[in-house]
Design an enzyme around this catalytic site. Structure first.
Site, mmCIF file in Angstrom:
data_model
loop_
_atom_site.group_PDB
_atom_site.id
_atom_site.type_symbol
_atom_site.label_atom_id
_atom_site.label_comp_id
_atom_site.label_asym_id
_atom_site.label_seq_id
_atom_site.Cartn_x
_atom_site.Cartn_y
_atom_site.Cartn_z
ATOM 1 N N ASP A 30 -0.154 28.423 88.519
ATOM 2 C CA ASP A 30 0.592 27.213 88.203
ATOM 3 C C ASP A 30 -0.213 25.974 88.579
ATOM 4 O OD1 ASP A 30 3.243 26.120 87.438
ATOM 5 O OD2 ASP A 30 3.143 25.274 89.462
ATOM 6 N N HIS B 19 10.849 28.432 79.724
ATOM 7 C CA HIS B 19 11.879 28.029 80.680
ATOM 8 C C HIS B 19 11.935 26.522 80.868
ATOM 9 C CE1 HIS B 19 8.050 28.232 82.647
ATOM 10 N NE2 HIS B 19 8.518 27.500 83.655
ATOM 11 N N ASP B 20 10.889 25.817 80.421
ATOM 12 C CA ASP B 20 10.884 24.355 80.556
ATOM 13 C C ASP B 20 11.422 23.720 79.270
ATOM 14 O OD1 ASP B 20 9.919 24.112 83.140
ATOM 15 O OD2 ASP B 20 7.849 24.414 82.469
ATOM 16 N N ASP C 32 12.857 23.588 93.382
ATOM 17 C CA ASP C 32 12.132 23.436 92.112
ATOM 18 C C ASP C 32 11.996 24.815 91.453
ATOM 19 O OD1 ASP C 32 10.640 22.470 89.997
ATOM 20 O OD2 ASP C 32 8.742 22.514 91.100
ATOM 21 N N ARG D 197 -0.059 34.221 86.637
ATOM 22 C CA ARG D 197 -0.029 32.944 85.930
ATOM 23 C C ARG D 197 -0.219 31.912 87.023
ATOM 24 N NH1 ARG D 197 3.700 28.861 85.765
ATOM 25 N NH2 ARG D 197 3.845 27.625 83.867
ATOM 26 N N HIS E 95 0.433 23.890 95.746
ATOM 27 C CA HIS E 95 1.282 23.323 96.797
ATOM 28 C C HIS E 95 2.225 24.396 97.345
ATOM 29 C CE1 HIS E 95 3.208 22.613 92.822
ATOM 30 N NE2 HIS E 95 4.178 23.279 93.418
ATOM 31 N N TYR F 7 -4.931 20.465 89.491
ATOM 32 C CA TYR F 7 -4.726 19.461 90.552
ATOM 33 C C TYR F 7 -5.202 19.918 91.923
ATOM 34 C CZ TYR F 7 -1.411 18.564 86.795
ATOM 35 O OH TYR F 7 -0.838 18.382 85.579
ATOM 36 N N LEU F 8 -5.974 21.014 92.007
ATOM 37 C CA LEU F 8 -6.274 21.592 93.322
ATOM 38 C C LEU F 8 -7.035 20.625 94.226
ATOM 39 C CD1 LEU F 8 -7.265 25.278 92.444
ATOM 40 C CD2 LEU F 8 -5.022 24.321 92.988
ATOM 41 N N GLN G 195 7.031 19.118 97.922
ATOM 42 C CA GLN G 195 5.995 20.096 97.598
ATOM 43 C C GLN G 195 4.625 19.542 97.989
ATOM 44 O OE1 GLN G 195 7.088 20.295 93.505
ATOM 45 N NE2 GLN G 195 7.929 22.356 93.690
ATOM 46 N N GLU H 197 -1.903 27.707 83.712
ATOM 47 C CA GLU H 197 -0.900 26.772 83.214
ATOM 48 C C GLU H 197 -1.478 25.391 83.381
ATOM 49 O OE1 GLU H 197 2.953 24.314 83.830
ATOM 50 O OE2 GLU H 197 1.146 24.377 85.008
#
Lengths: 234, 422, 546
Positions: free
Chosen positions: C204, C311-312, C64, C202, C107, C208-209, C172, C246
């Site tokens: 990421d 980049h996305d 990824d 940054r 992750h 979602y932690l 992940q 992010e």
């Protein structure tokens, strides 16, 4: 004695001759003026006719109903009529101008009076002509409006309007001409007053039903709307 | 002579801010505050739903309303300053208003809208009547899509109407335009219609505007200009149409606007209609003809009375308009009792044509000619209502079709009396 | 030149985003590395940027793009050694350039030793470093992010015979932040890099932690508590370092990540970017002003991060369906340009390589409130390769010159990690740094100029913004203000010339000075200020009262 006679005669003759010699050029001048006047009047007539044609005056008077009027009186078209009128007035003016040149005593005064009078005549003719047009136009407009609004006696209304306008126009014309002013004013007053009286009497006597109907309709309007569905024309 | 501009400086400034658009919806208003709210709501919803990506503008040409109509219109803008209602739009939608004069005149209103459309280079335009309370958002695409997607130039509406509504349309305007110009347009004079930018520009460039008749009833001139100019026409079914506030006393102004303009248009288009007129059908989106049947109470007696009194009183006027034969026939009819009275189609057509010719020749004031026609139309209406009292939709359609044939059959008669003295 | 001590440096930054792999290859193996990157620092200094954001460069199975980390405290061998990184860092700092690195907290890779231990047996001490479950029915209310590839947020582990939790790919596994040991370990990782000298992270996938039953498992208060704790530690031990979040969320949902200035310093403004593109195509400022109106106030020390491309894919998650359809139709006519909910294209091809539009978009990026990020290659107008899979089309090698491999690498062209662009419009022979450096008029020169002008005043980074809403909806105008410095920005987002009247009565008496040419415009009076603007033109005016 004889000498005296001869000399008197001669003198008279001479004076006559002198007078004639004096008069002849004036006559010539008068004739020339008259001729020039004719030329100018013709020119005026031509110009006016062109202008009126360009301005579609015939159509205008036709719209207003004047042409009908003229037709009925077996007169030529309004353009023609107006231009001829101008021609004659102009030429007459020139002839009279010529006559005044002749220096005939008394005539002078009349001629100058005529000239003073001329514009008034012109204006009053003008007023008369358009007054008649207006009378016919407005009376017809009233007639149509009355018919479409379903008012009673539209013809009477239309004729009254025509009469009032014509009377009014005539009084204006006479006032302009300065003829019998007092009389005219009086006459107008009498006629107008009489008409109003007649109308009010007529309305009072004959209009009782009408007035009732009118009031009823006014009051009953709401009810009527419920009773009757109106249809849209479009 | 410098032409007077129909656009005020303030309006021009608003147009600059609007910029080029794809779609323009015009709204000629005059004291319509009571009804304009839902109408503008529907227009806006129609634009946002059906043309979300197109640049659009709503333009209100106002005749000097005193009741705040323009504010209701401008309040409908969708932009980033004012967040409007629940509608979500991709774009800014300007809704702007201009007052073209102090007195309403539908022609001037249309001219203002056309001028704005030309300046904004709108490809597809529609005009919506501010008192169309039955409007749905769908009307917008129905009027505009044929133009934007199918390249039509004029879209006239078809409404679902009561069978006795729109009688002037059915008894005169539709059959006569159809006979004269050869197109089956149900509503040649519509209060809602769509047109292409190129038709609008072409019409704006015509010299109709200098004429007095252009102040009202320009819609029918636009239709005729589209026909004679060879533009592509179609019809679009909108839905029910209910006229608010139209009573019979409005007949004369309505006739002025429609019949008057139609007669007036005949002059300039004489070369076009005098030569050819193959009857062409006009493509129609949706159903072509629909009527509703609820019973209505009409005072037919009054129509009859007004006809009789009109014929009686207006005889001197009629004598300069109508031929002796027609007039005599009318006078004979006026003497009949209500039960026997019938105004036959042929005589009606003859009457209309003679009026048209007299209008052309200006035998008396043209406005008087139109006014003089009203009582006769009432007579015709009386007959039509009587004949179709219990008629079904098809029967009505048939009788209209018959009348159309009559108009078509007698067209040579119109040509004959057009220039000759009767 | 060295770094200044400034706790608010992030507000005045102009960030350059680059992946070490894509930038410059020093050892001829076909893959960019830190030595190569260090050699190009002069170029970046010349460009005028003052921060570099590096994509993940840690050891990783690269399933990824490096966001699947298998060792947090090292450098992927292909990019060099930790020493190389330290040298690069020192070089950057010498040039006044700060370095931002990625930190993936949520992750690890399933190849990470921690996960290998954790799955090895139920009783392993690292067992509860990850989120394990006997069933796959817990946390039902949680959406699946990669809908194209994943069926569930739970994956079956055949070794330990139970399910593990993953919000992203199944390779992940999510770390278990309810475990204090995990939190401690991750702080140690961050401390490791901070001690080396890294200026910012940054972070990421921060929403979602933590997982809780009956919630969406996103943006939970527990998550915020963990983040606040990290921030507190950073401020305490490494003042002046910065955290960037992010989180692809609506601005209002993002707002909590700033806390009271005690959580993140910066966060990406995701919804703005697609709306800038949309406004440009619609020729209407409405999408931009509307999203700015929906953007909440943030604490004074905080800052939005703005970007045009990264980049996305150009993500269209934060738009309505109607808007997404529109964006697809106008910017991604071909299906191959679309990916997930977005458009995988670079700036120049998106804007039809139209110099005026590229300049306008960069002008807005540099003048709207926030810190701008320039994606590598966009400063020279590089193109993309939509025939490469996933997002690799926008990750082709940097084009330095018209020579061998575009100056990127001395390796055989076939051995490059990705093929270079070759087409006549965007290929390295047409678009490269060397040729653009040679002309005053090139996009690169222009970018240098605009960055210089932006950095000439702090008002763009730190100033307030007030929109002007002129009646002409094709003109986006706003006033930036900081102290007694006022800048008026006027953008014409349409393809045609426009006249616009601006209500500047508040600034009556000021003279307008155009910031690029320093020319004087008429004084502001009582009347609306009339400007005429060419297609896609923009003005930056300094307001001065003289």
């Amino acid at each position: 004695m004889r000498e005296m006679i001869v000399s008197e005669l001669t003198q008279a003759f001479q004076e006559l001759a002198r007078g004639f010699a004096h008069f002849l050029p004036r006559l010539m001048v008068m004739l020339i003026i008259a001729f020039l006047g004719w030329v100018i009047a013709s020119l005026l007539k031509f110009i006016l006719r062109s202008i009126l044609r360009l301005a579609k005056f015939d159509k205008l008077s036709e719209n207003a109903g004047a042409s009908q009027l003229l037709n009925q009186a077996a007169l030529p078209s309004s353009t023609e009529l107006l231009s001829r009128f101008v021609f004659w007035v102009a030429w007459l003016g020139f002839i009279l101008l010529g006559v005044s040149v002749l220096g005939i005593v008394g005539l002078q005064e009349h001629v100058s009076k005529f000239f003073l009078f001329l514009p008034r005549l012109f204006v009053s003719l003008f007023i008369f002509f358009f007054g008649l047009l207006a009378a016919s136009f407005f009376s017809r407009a009233a007639l149509l409006a009355a018919v479409n609004a379903n008012l009673p006696a539209p013809r009477l209304l239309s004729i009254s309007i025509r009469t009032i306008i014509i009377i009014f126009v005539l009084s204006m014309v006479f006032e302009e001409l300065g003829l019998a002013e007092q009389t005219m004013l009086l006459a107008f007053g009498i006629v107008f007053g009489a008409m109003m009286l007649a109308l009010s009497i007529a309305f009072g006597v004959g209009g009782r039903d009408l007035a009732r109907q009118f009031l009823e309709r006014r009051l009953a309007r709401r009810k009527k709307e419920e009773r009757e569905d109106e249809l849209s024309p479009l | 002579m410098a032409e007077e501009s129909v656009l005020t400086d303030d309006f021009l400034r608003q147009l600059i801010n609007v910029g080029e658009v794809d779609i323009l919806v015009g709204l000629p208003t005059y004291n319509n505050a009571r009804t304009v709210g839902p109408v503008i709501e529907a227009i806006r919803a129609g634009i946002v739903k059906s043309f979300p990506r197109e640049r659009a503008v709503i333009i209100d040409a106002d005749g000097g309303s005193q009741d705040g109509t323009p504010d209701l219109v401008t309040g409908a803008s969708i932009n980033d300053v004012r967040h409007a209602s629940n509608l979500y739009a991709l774009r800014t939608l300007h809704s702007i208003s201009t007052q073209y004069s102090d007195t309403p005149a539908s022609g001037t209103a249309l001219r203002t809208i056309l001028a704005a459309a030309e300046l904004l280079r709108a490809r597809a335009c529609a005009v919506i009547s501010p008192d169309s309370t039955t409007i749905e958002p769908e009307w917008i695409p129905r009027l505009l899509r044929p133009i934007s997607h199918e390249d039509f130039d004029l879209v006239t509406p078809v409404y679902r109407r009561h069978k006795f509504e729109g009688l002037l349309m059915r008894n005169l305007l539709y059959p006569m335009t159809r006979a004269i110009y050869g197109r089956r347009l149900r509503e040649p004079y519509a209060s809602e219609f769509g047109f292409s930018g190129r038709l609008g520009s072409q019409f704006l460039g015509q010299d109709v505007w200098r004429h007095e008749a252009s102040r009202t009833g320009t819609e029918i001139s636009l239709t005729i200009a589209a026909i004679t100019g060879g533009y592509r026409l179609c019809q679009s079914f909108l839905g029910p149409k209910i006229h608010t506030d139209r009573s019979s006393s409005d007949l004369v102004p309505a006739m002025r606007q429609t019949v008057g303009t139609l007669f007036w248009s005949l002059e300039a288009t004489f070369p076009a209609w005098s030569t050819s007129a193959d009857l062409q059908t006009v493509p129609t989106h949706g159903c072509e003809y629909e009527v509703t049947q609820e019973p209505v109470r009409v005072n037919r007696k009054r129509l009859y009375e007004m006809f009789c009194s009109g014929v009686g009183e207006l005889a001197p006027v009629f004598s300069s308009i109508l031929s002796a034969g027609t007039l005599a026939e009318l006078q004979r009819m006026a003497s009949l009792s209500e039960g026997d009275f019938r105004y036959p189609a042929e005589l009606w057509v003859r009457t209309v044509y003679e009026f048209a010719a007299s209008y052309h020749k200006s035998v008396i004031s043209r406005d008087h000619i139109i006014q003089a026609m009203a009582p006769l139309y009432r007579g015709r209406m009386f007959t039509f209502l009587g004949e179709n009292r219990d008629a079904s939709a098809e029967e009505i359609e048939n009788s209209v079709e018959m009348l159309c044939h009559e108009f078509e059959r007698l067209k040579p008669y119109l040509l004959e009396i057009w220039n000759g003295r009767e | 030149m060295s770094l200044t001590q400034d706790a608010l440096w992030h507000k005045d930054a102009v960030i350059y985003q680059v992946h070490v792999r894509t930038f410059s290859d020093s050892n001829g193996d076909g893959v960019g590395d830190f030595q190569g990157l260090a050699q190009r620092l002069d170029y970046l200094q010349e460009l005028g940027i003052n921060a570099i954001w590096l994509m993940p460069f840690f050891p990783s199975p690269l399933r990824d793009d490096g966001y699947d980390i298998s060792d947090y405290e090292s450098v992927h061998p292909a990019y060099g050694t930790l020493e190389d990184f330290k040298k690069f860092l020192a070089g950057a700092h010498e040039r006044g350039i700060r370095v931002i690195i990625e930190m993936v907290l949520n992750h690890t890779s399933d190849q990470h030793p921690w996960f290998q231990e954790s799955r090895s047996s139920q009783n392993n001490p690292r067992r509860d470093w990850y989120v394990w479950s006997e069933t796959d029915t817990r946390y039902r209310g949680t959406r699946i992010i990669f809908v194209d590839t994943e069926m569930s947020n739970w994956a079956w582990d055949p070794i330990s015979k139970s399910y593990y939790w993953h919000r992203f790919f199944s390779h992940q596994p999510d770390l278990n932040y309810d475990n204090p040991a995990v939190r401690e370990q991750m702080w140690n990782v961050m401390k490791f890099w901070l001690e080396i000298g890294v200026d910012a992270f940054r972070l990421d996938a921060v929403p979602y932690l933590v997982e809780r039953e009956g919630t969406s498992c996103e943006n939970l208060p527990e998550t915020h508590a963990i983040l606040k704790e990290l921030r507190r530690k950073v401020d305490q031990e490494f003042p002046g370092r910065m955290l960037l979040a992010e989180a692809n969320q609506w601005p209002a949902d993002l707002r909590p990540y700033f806390g009271d200035g005690d959580e993140f310093h910066m966060a990406f403004h995701f919804p703005l970017m697609p709306r800038m593109f949309m406004g440009l195509k619609l020729e209407d400022r409405k999408p931009i002003t509307e999203i700015m109106q929906q953007t909440p106030e943030i604490p004074a020390s905080c800052q939005w991060c703005l970007f045009l491309r990264n980049h996305d894919e150009l993500t269209l998650e934060m738009v309505t369906d109607m808007e997404r359809d529109y964006m697809y139709d106008v910017y991604a006519g071909s299906k191959s340009m679309r990916l997930n909910l977005g458009i995988r294209r670079r700036l120049a091809p998106l804007l039809d390589n139209d110099r005026r539009r590229i300049e306008l978009m960069n002008g807005m990026l540099m003048s709207l409130p926030g810190t701008p990020i320039i994606y590598y290659g966009d400063e020279i107008g590089m193109g993309d390769n939509i025939y490469l899979g996933d997002r690799n089309g926008v990750r082709t090698p940097m084009q330095w010159s018209g020579g061998w491999n575009g100056g990127f690498s001395s390796a055989d062209p076939e051995s490059l990690y990705s093929p270079l662009l070759l087409n006549p419009v965007y290929g390295y022979q047409a678009v490269n740094v060397l040729s653009q450096k040679r002309t005053e008029h090139s996009l690169l020169s222009w970018m240098q100029r605009i960055i210089r002008v932006r950095r000439s005043t702090r008002v763009f980074g730190a100033g307030s913004i007030e929109f002007l809403y002129p009646a002409n909806h094709r003109v986006l105008a706003y006033v930036r203000q900081l102290g007694n410095e006022t800048v008026l920005v006027v953008n014409n987002v349409s393809s045609s010339a426009q006249a616009v009247e601006l209500d500047l009565r508040r600034y009556k008496g000021n003279i307008l000075i155009e910031m690029f040419g320093r020319n004087i415009f008429p004084r502001v009076g009582d009347l609306p200020y009339l400007l005429t603007m060419g297609p896609y033109q923009f003005y930056w005016f300094r307001l001065r009262r003289i």
